[in-house]
Scaffold this active site. Structure first.
Site, PDB file in Angstrom:
ATOM      1  CE  LYS A  41      64.715 -26.287  23.814  1.00  0.00           C
ATOM      2  NZ  LYS A  41      65.731 -27.188  24.315  1.00  0.00           N
ATOM      3  CD  GLN A  83      68.130 -27.623  27.268  1.00  0.00           C
ATOM      4  OE1 GLN A  83      67.123 -27.503  26.838  1.00  0.00           O
ATOM      5  NE2 GLN A  83      69.172 -27.428  26.512  1.00  0.00           N
ATOM      6  CG  ASP A 124      65.188 -32.934  22.171  1.00  0.00           C
ATOM      7  OD1 ASP A 124      64.846 -31.864  21.197  1.00  0.00           O
ATOM      8  OD2 ASP A 124      65.778 -32.829  23.298  1.00  0.00           O
TER       9      ASP A 124
END
Ligand code: NAP
Length: 293
Positions: free
Chosen positions: A52, A96, A119
């Site tokens: 990422k 994460q 997200d």
């Protein structure tokens, strides 16, 4: 049969994002800024987060990796999240997953400012998505929709079977495929581990989206001729012949199912690369939303 090349489409999307970032910079503004919070040293999570950060660099974003020890207290992590929520230089951030057992994932998720939740996991954003309002769509389902759109695959009036009902893939993609729009306007059935005789559904499906995490689960005899197959599964399978000691396998028995499919995504190189591209796209969206407050 056509292979849906997610790697190629994800590169195109990154190039498009880069053009927009160059424009932002030439206007004398700062580039979009994505932060990623990583708790602990889990190997797969480290790999995901590193890629990422690399992708941010590719498109000209600023990026920050917040690495925290595995034994961090929940209240310390919540404090870090508040800092990111309040930092005007950060447009969006992700935490994460998975988090260590002593941390309540739901509490952490609810602490993220929905306007920075790139997200798209916060209930506010999930609810907006379900109501067809403009919001952050979770990156993997967003990537699937983008693949269907760019390959001009008809979804209106089609019968779609989604295998899996997780909050990050199965549930949201079933909502999107069933919503008004293009892609969308599909009639959707969601099957899961308690569904009996899954093949009775998949055999009639025009489109199958598989997100369960069992390698080779979808087989030739479970699908009809002309089916569109989107394989979300990513499972590491031990393989001593491979230098890494494992290979990546999807949910679909690719070699047999491709004989019947009209379109099919490979693993790797299908849905996987799209996820990061759409995370970047969400960050760009966040940048423009936050700027206009
Ligand atoms: P998950 O949270 O474990 O959910 C799996 C789903 O599959 C559950 O709904 C489960 O049913 C269902 N399931 C399990 N065994 C089944 C069976 N035998 N028959 C039918 N359904 C079954 O997984 P996830 O996070 O959605 O991920 C799914 C896969 O996609 C994994 O391989 C993951 O690595 C991959 N993934 C890929 C990306 C990407 O970027 N390409 C992103 C996210 C995930 P129950 O609800 O009844 O338990």
């Amino acid at each position: 049969m056509k292979i849906i090349d997610g790697k190629n489409i994800s590169n195109l999307i990154k190039e498009e994002i880069k053009v927009e970032v160059d424009q932002i910079i030439s206007n004398g503004e700062r580039p979009p800024h994505l932060a990623a919070v990583l708790v602990g040293e889990d190997g797969a999570s480290l790999t995901y987060v590193a890629s990422k950060v690399r992708s941010c660099q590719q498109v000209g974003f600023n990026s920050t990796l917040v690495k925290l020890p595995v034994d961090i207290l929940e209240k310390e992590l919540l404090k870090k999240i508040q800092e990111l929520n309040n930092d005007d230089n950060i447009d969006g951030f992700i935490v994460q997953l998975p988090l260590p057992d002593h941390i309540d994932e739901e509490k952490i998720l609810l602490a993220i400012n929905p306007n920075k939740d790139v997200d798209g996991f916060h209930p506010t954003n999930f609810g907006k998505m379900a109501l067809n309002m403009k919001t952050f769509i979770p990156a993997t389902p967003f990537g699937i929709m983008e693949l269907l759109k760019r390959y001009d695959i008809e979804t209106k009036g089609k019968y779609t079977v989604v295998i899996g009902r997780s909050h990050i893939v199965g549930r949201p993609i079933s909502i999107l495929m069933n919503s008004k729009g293009n892609p969308g306007d599909s009639t959707v059935t969601v099957v899961h581990s308690r569904t009996k005789n899954i093949e009775n559904y998949t055999k009639n499906a025009d489109i199958i989206i598989s997100a369960l995490g069992i390698p080779g689960f979808v087989k030739n005899e479970m699908v009809k001729d002309g089916v569109v197959v989107i394989d979300v599964g990513i499972t590491r399978v031990k393989d001593s012949n491979h230098p890494k000691g494992y290979v990546i396998r999807g949910d679909v028995d690719f070699d047999s199912v491709k004989q019947k499919a009209s379109y099919i995504t490979p693993v790797p190189g299908g849905v996987g690369p799209m996820t990061i591209a759409m995370l970047l796209k969400n960050t760009l969206l966040s940048r423009s939303l936050l700027k206009n407050y």
